[in-house]
Design a protein around this motif. Structure first.
Motif, PDB file in Angstrom:
ATOM      1  N   GLY A  72       7.868   1.647  27.743  1.00 47.05           N
ATOM      2  CA  GLY A  72       7.177   2.592  28.610  1.00 47.05           C
ATOM      3  C   GLY A  72       5.801   2.958  28.114  1.00 47.05           C
ATOM      4  N   GLY A  73       5.407   2.396  26.974  1.00 51.07           N
ATOM      5  CA  GLY A  73       4.097   2.696  26.413  1.00 51.07           C
ATOM      6  C   GLY A  73       3.067   1.653  26.807  1.00 51.07           C
ATOM      7  N   ASP A  74       2.177   1.314  25.850  1.00 51.73           N
ATOM      8  CA  ASP A  74       1.111   0.349  26.121  1.00 51.73           C
ATOM      9  C   ASP A  74       0.946  -0.558  24.915  1.00 51.73           C
ATOM     10  N   LEU A  75      -0.126  -1.376  24.922  1.00 51.85           N
ATOM     11  CA  LEU A  75      -0.344  -2.322  23.829  1.00 51.85           C
ATOM     12  C   LEU A  75      -0.515  -1.624  22.485  1.00 51.85           C
ATOM     13  N   ASP A  76      -0.987  -0.386  22.505  1.00 49.57           N
ATOM     14  CA  ASP A  76      -1.185   0.334  21.252  1.00 49.57           C
ATOM     15  C   ASP A  76       0.120   0.884  20.677  1.00 49.57           C
ATOM     16  N   THR A  77       1.052   1.248  21.545  1.00 48.94           N
ATOM     17  CA  THR A  77       2.167   2.069  21.075  1.00 48.94           C
ATOM     18  C   THR A  77       3.560   1.460  21.215  1.00 48.94           C
ATOM     19  N   LEU A 126       3.693   3.373  14.947  1.00 46.51           N
ATOM     20  CA  LEU A 126       2.810   4.301  14.232  1.00 46.51           C
ATOM     21  C   LEU A 126       1.361   3.856  14.357  1.00 46.51           C
ATOM     22  N   GLU A 127       1.133   2.548  14.276  1.00 46.73           N
ATOM     23  CA  GLU A 127      -0.192   1.976  14.466  1.00 46.73           C
ATOM     24  C   GLU A 127      -0.059   0.732  15.336  1.00 46.73           C
ATOM     25  N   GLN A 185       0.845  -1.192   0.000  1.00 39.02           N
ATOM     26  CA  GLN A 185       0.000   0.000   0.000  1.00 39.02           C
ATOM     27  C   GLN A 185       0.886   1.249   0.000  1.00 39.02           C
ATOM     28  N   THR A 186       0.260   2.393   0.103  1.00 37.94           N
ATOM     29  CA  THR A 186       0.998   3.651   0.109  1.00 37.94           C
ATOM     30  C   THR A 186       1.925   3.723   1.315  1.00 37.94           C
ATOM     31  N   ASP A 187       3.161   4.103   1.072  1.00 38.09           N
ATOM     32  CA  ASP A 187       4.130   4.223   2.157  1.00 38.09           C
ATOM     33  C   ASP A 187       3.774   5.436   3.014  1.00 38.09           C
ATOM     34  N   PRO A 188       3.664   5.260   4.333  1.00 39.63           N
ATOM     35  CA  PRO A 188       3.354   6.416   5.183  1.00 39.63           C
ATOM     36  C   PRO A 188       4.505   7.406   5.298  1.00 39.63           C
ATOM     37  N   VAL A 189       5.679   7.015   4.848  1.00 34.97           N
ATOM     38  CA  VAL A 189       6.846   7.899   4.914  1.00 34.97           C
ATOM     39  C   VAL A 189       6.942   8.669   3.600  1.00 34.97           C
ATOM     40  N   ASP A 190       6.979   9.975   3.692  1.00 32.94           N
ATOM     41  CA  ASP A 190       7.058  10.841   2.517  1.00 32.94           C
ATOM     42  C   ASP A 190       8.515  11.224   2.274  1.00 32.94           C
ATOM     43  N   TYR A 191       9.034  10.939   1.072  1.00 30.25           N
ATOM     44  CA  TYR A 191      10.413  11.291   0.753  1.00 30.25           C
ATOM     45  C   TYR A 191      10.573  11.421  -0.760  1.00 30.25           C
ATOM     46  N   ASP A 192      11.635  12.105  -1.164  1.00 27.03           N
ATOM     47  CA  ASP A 192      11.924  12.317  -2.585  1.00 27.03           C
ATOM     48  C   ASP A 192      13.040  11.407  -3.087  1.00 27.03           C
ATOM     49  N   VAL A 193      14.039  11.186  -2.232  1.00 30.39           N
ATOM     50  CA  VAL A 193      15.225  10.416  -2.618  1.00 30.39           C
ATOM     51  C   VAL A 193      15.539   9.459  -1.477  1.00 30.39           C
ATOM     52  N   GLU A 194      15.994   8.259  -1.802  1.00 30.82           N
ATOM     53  CA  GLU A 194      16.414   7.329  -0.761  1.00 30.82           C
ATOM     54  C   GLU A 194      17.833   6.856  -1.026  1.00 30.82           C
ATOM     55  N   GLY A 250      12.673  -1.860  10.570  1.00 26.81           N
ATOM     56  CA  GLY A 250      11.721  -2.119   9.503  1.00 26.81           C
ATOM     57  C   GLY A 250      10.288  -1.764   9.822  1.00 26.81           C
ATOM     58  N   GLN A 251      10.011  -1.321  11.050  1.00 23.81           N
ATOM     59  CA  GLN A 251       8.639  -1.026  11.468  1.00 23.81           C
ATOM     60  C   GLN A 251       8.424   0.486  11.598  1.00 23.81           C
ATOM     61  N   ASP A 252       7.324   0.952  11.033  1.00 21.08           N
ATOM     62  CA  ASP A 252       7.025   2.382  11.084  1.00 21.08           C
ATOM     63  C   ASP A 252       6.777   2.817  12.526  1.00 21.08           C
ATOM     64  N   ILE A 253       7.361   3.948  12.895  1.00 19.23           N
ATOM     65  CA  ILE A 253       7.153   4.519  14.224  1.00 19.23           C
ATOM     66  C   ILE A 253       6.664   5.960  14.070  1.00 19.23           C
ATOM     67  N   LYS A 254       6.131   6.496  15.157  1.00 17.52           N
ATOM     68  CA  LYS A 254       5.773   7.909  15.155  1.00 17.52           C
ATOM     69  C   LYS A 254       7.064   8.725  15.041  1.00 17.52           C
ATOM     70  N   PRO A 255       7.137   9.651  14.107  1.00 13.98           N
ATOM     71  CA  PRO A 255       8.405  10.356  13.840  1.00 13.98           C
ATOM     72  C   PRO A 255       8.991  11.011  15.086  1.00 13.98           C
TER      73      PRO A 255
END
Length: 612
Positions: free
Chosen positions: A547-552, A474-475, A165-174, A302-307
């Motif tokens: 230090g977070g919870d099951l969601d984070t 992130l989710e 699906q659409t990558d949640p990370v926005d970038y121009d060059v990698e 490899g896992q998306d996190i909150k920036p």
């Protein structure tokens, strides 16, 4: 022959000899390829890909070294995959010995995991093995040999899985950034040296010659420095024992290039640049920063996190971090990866065109462990420390006699039908009655959460430093639930004999760790040693309590456990078969810090038929 003619002739001969001896390696070996010239392959393309493993001479940091190349390069090619497709990879072993490839962090059937003796027999010399597996995730990962010391010889590369699906990370060059370490020594000799002479590669130990440097660095008087050294000596510890293998033998590489070779990462001013950073080292932790530019961390293992915006982060061996930076102008910036023990660095340049470069930061003074770095000065207090001269600030060190602690009780594993707590977990545990025998000679009485601690040598200069406490998913990962069983696992070591293991046992002395298929399990890891250990579980995610919870709370495939740290991970045992579980410091793993995990039908029954 006249005197003048003699001098001219002999002078010319001497000069010619000198120039021959001091010609650069590339001039003497014009037919030898340089390391770092890797390509990119798509393993989920319909026809799949072919990888060729060979022994080959390469120019590494200006010298000729013999390593293991993958398709002619160190590192090997970047392997791309697409989530939701099947990967097809044919590995042709042209080495004179058995080999393997492990797909680090990738969820797959256990017989595709690539660990000889655990999940398959290995790839014999002269033969081809075909890896085929569905791709069920996305993100930045890597691959490497799991055979002997081949990883130290260059057998590794980056792996990128593009999302379906659409990558949640926005970038121009990698850009791919592979950090590693290289030695021109035979890795077997390195291991033998470590086993024979404690601290063989540690040339930064406190000595009479550098006592003045320590006084200047710490602001202590002579008597205070001597007192502190005697305290460490009394505990049979070395405050500079931060890295087993150092710049004394290592050349530190970025994308196969030494700091002098300076790889360049191109982008235009204003572009968002994604750096996919992998630590493919055998032993080296790096502290990564870009002087003058903040970094936004968007992915961990490899896992998306909150920036998270930061100025610097420490990347343990086998971890991956993706960061976003924006070039603000048409200037060059240095991507600087300094080793944790400050014995060297790798570097590259971020710029808009080839040929640009920026200043290299001054190497920082090498850190010395203190009681806080050892986890001995936490939560305040001085309990049990009365009468221990020179031990100021060593709360939690009571009874540190390298033997049993009969008066303490270590929490044992437990079951909870309705689930164990997932928030506000206990901050501290006492060590317990076992000293784990001669295989564990250092241990604090108590282990603590150290999620906010950046690590030795970091956090004192005003820069923001990433810590595990800042990582948030992130989710919420799917199917996450409270664990119903837990146990404690001690990371143990004897630095003097270079013995490493879990619960005081080497792999050869240990039993399998058994997970029950489908269970939600908690492992509380306690580091009884004075070194950090990157612990990696194959085949399953570790949900890190940050230090977070099951969601984070974030998901990771490798977790760094600092000295005297209590670190907790929750695991869903959803992968039948046998899996490796080990420290990712190569020489620690070889010395015994390795276990086999068996995911079984029941804790009382036998193994699951994975094919069924």
């Amino acid at each position: 022959m006249s005197r003048r003619r003699f001098l001219v002739t002999t002078g010319s001969s001497t000069l010619a000899s000198y120039l021959m001896l001091n010609r650069p390696a590339w001039a003497l070996n014009a037919d030898v390829a340089r390391s770092g010239n890797f390509g990119e392959l798509d393993a989920t393309a319909e026809e799949g890909i072919d990888l060729y493993l060979e022994n080959q001479d390469l120019l590494i940091g200006g010298r000729v070294g013999r390593g293991i190349t993958i398709n002619g390069s160190i590192p090997g090619p970047v392997i791309r995959m697409t989530e939701g497709k099947d990967a097809l990879i044919r590995v042709h072993n042209r080495l004179p010995e058995s080999s393997s490839i492990h797909w680090h962090g990738i969820l797959l059937p256990f017989d595709m995991d690539g660990v000889p003796g655990i999940s398959f027999a290995g790839i014999p010399a002269g033969e081809t093995f075909t890896y085929r597996f569905p791709v069920r995730q996305n993100g930045t990962y890597w691959y490497h040999s799991h055979s002997g010391f081949q990883e130290q010889l260059g057998h590794y590369g980056q792996l990128i899985v593009d999302p379906a699906q659409t990558d949640p990370v926005d970038y121009d060059v990698e850009h791919t950034v592979v950090l590693s370490d290289w030695t021109f020594e035979d890795p077997h000799n390195v291991f033998r040296n470590l086993k024979t002479i404690e601290g063989y590669y540690n040339f930064q130990r406190p000595t009479l010659a550098n006592i003045d440097d320590q006084m200047q660095a710490t602001g202590m008087a002579l008597g205070e420095v001597i007192g502190k050294r005697l305290s460490w000596q009394g505990m049979r510890m070395d405050p500079t024992d931060i890295a087993d293998v150092t710049g004394a033998t290592y050349t530190f590489l970025m994308n196969g290039k030494s700091a002098d070779e300076n790889p360049v990462f191109l982008a235009e001013p204003g572009q968002k640049v994604r750096l996919r950073i992998v630590n493919a080292s055998s032993q080296t932790y790096y502290d990564v920063r870009i002087p003058g530019l903040p970094m936004t961390v968007v992915q961990a293992d490899g896992q998306d996190i909150k920036p998270v915006e930061t100025d610097e982060f420490r990347i343990a061996v086998a971890e991956t971090y993706d960061v976003i930076i924006t070039l603000p102008d048409d200037q060059a910036y240095t991507l600087f990866a300094e080793t944790m023990d400050r014995s060297g660095y790798a570097r590259g340049t971020l710029a808009s065109r080839v040929g640009m470069s920026a200043a290299i930061p001054e190497p920082r003074r090498r850190p010395m462990l203190n009681m806080a770095d050892m986890g001995m000065m936490m939560k305040g207090g001085m309990e049990g420390m009365e009468g221990m001269e020179g031990m100021e600030g060593m709360e939690g060190m009571e009874g540190m006699n390298h033997g049993a602690h009969d008066s303490m009780v270590m929490p044992m594993g437990r079951h909870a039908a309705n689930g164990l707590p997932t928030e506000n977990l206990v901050e501290r545990v006492k060590h317990g009655p076992s000293g784990h025998g001669p295989a564990s000679i250092t241990m604090a009485q108590s282990a603590y959460r150290r999620l906010d601690y950046p690590g030795a040598g970091l956090g004192d200069d005003g820069w923001r430093v990433l810590t595990y406490s800042q990582l948030r998913a992130l989710e919420r990962p799917p199917l996450r639930r409270p664990p119903t069983r837990e146990f404690y696992l001690h990371l143990t070591g004897n630095m003097h004999q270079f013995i490493w293991g879990f619960d005081g046992k080497k792999w050869s002395e240990s039993d399998m760790i058994r997970f029950e298929y489908g269970e939600r399990l908690r492992i509380n890891m306690i580091n009884d040693t004075m070194m950090s250990h990157p612990i990696h579980l194959h085949g399953m995610w570790m949900d890190l309590y940050a230090g977070g919870d099951l969601d984070t709370n974030p998901r990771k495939h490798t977790v760094n456990v600092q000295p005297a740290e209590l670190l907790t991970v929750d695991i869903t045992a959803d992968a039948p078969g046998q899996w490796a579980f080990h420290c990712h410091l190569l020489y620690h793993m070889e010395a015994g810090m390795f276990r086999t995990v068996a995911v079984v039908r029941s804790l009382e029954g036998g193994s699951i038929n994975a094919d069924a």
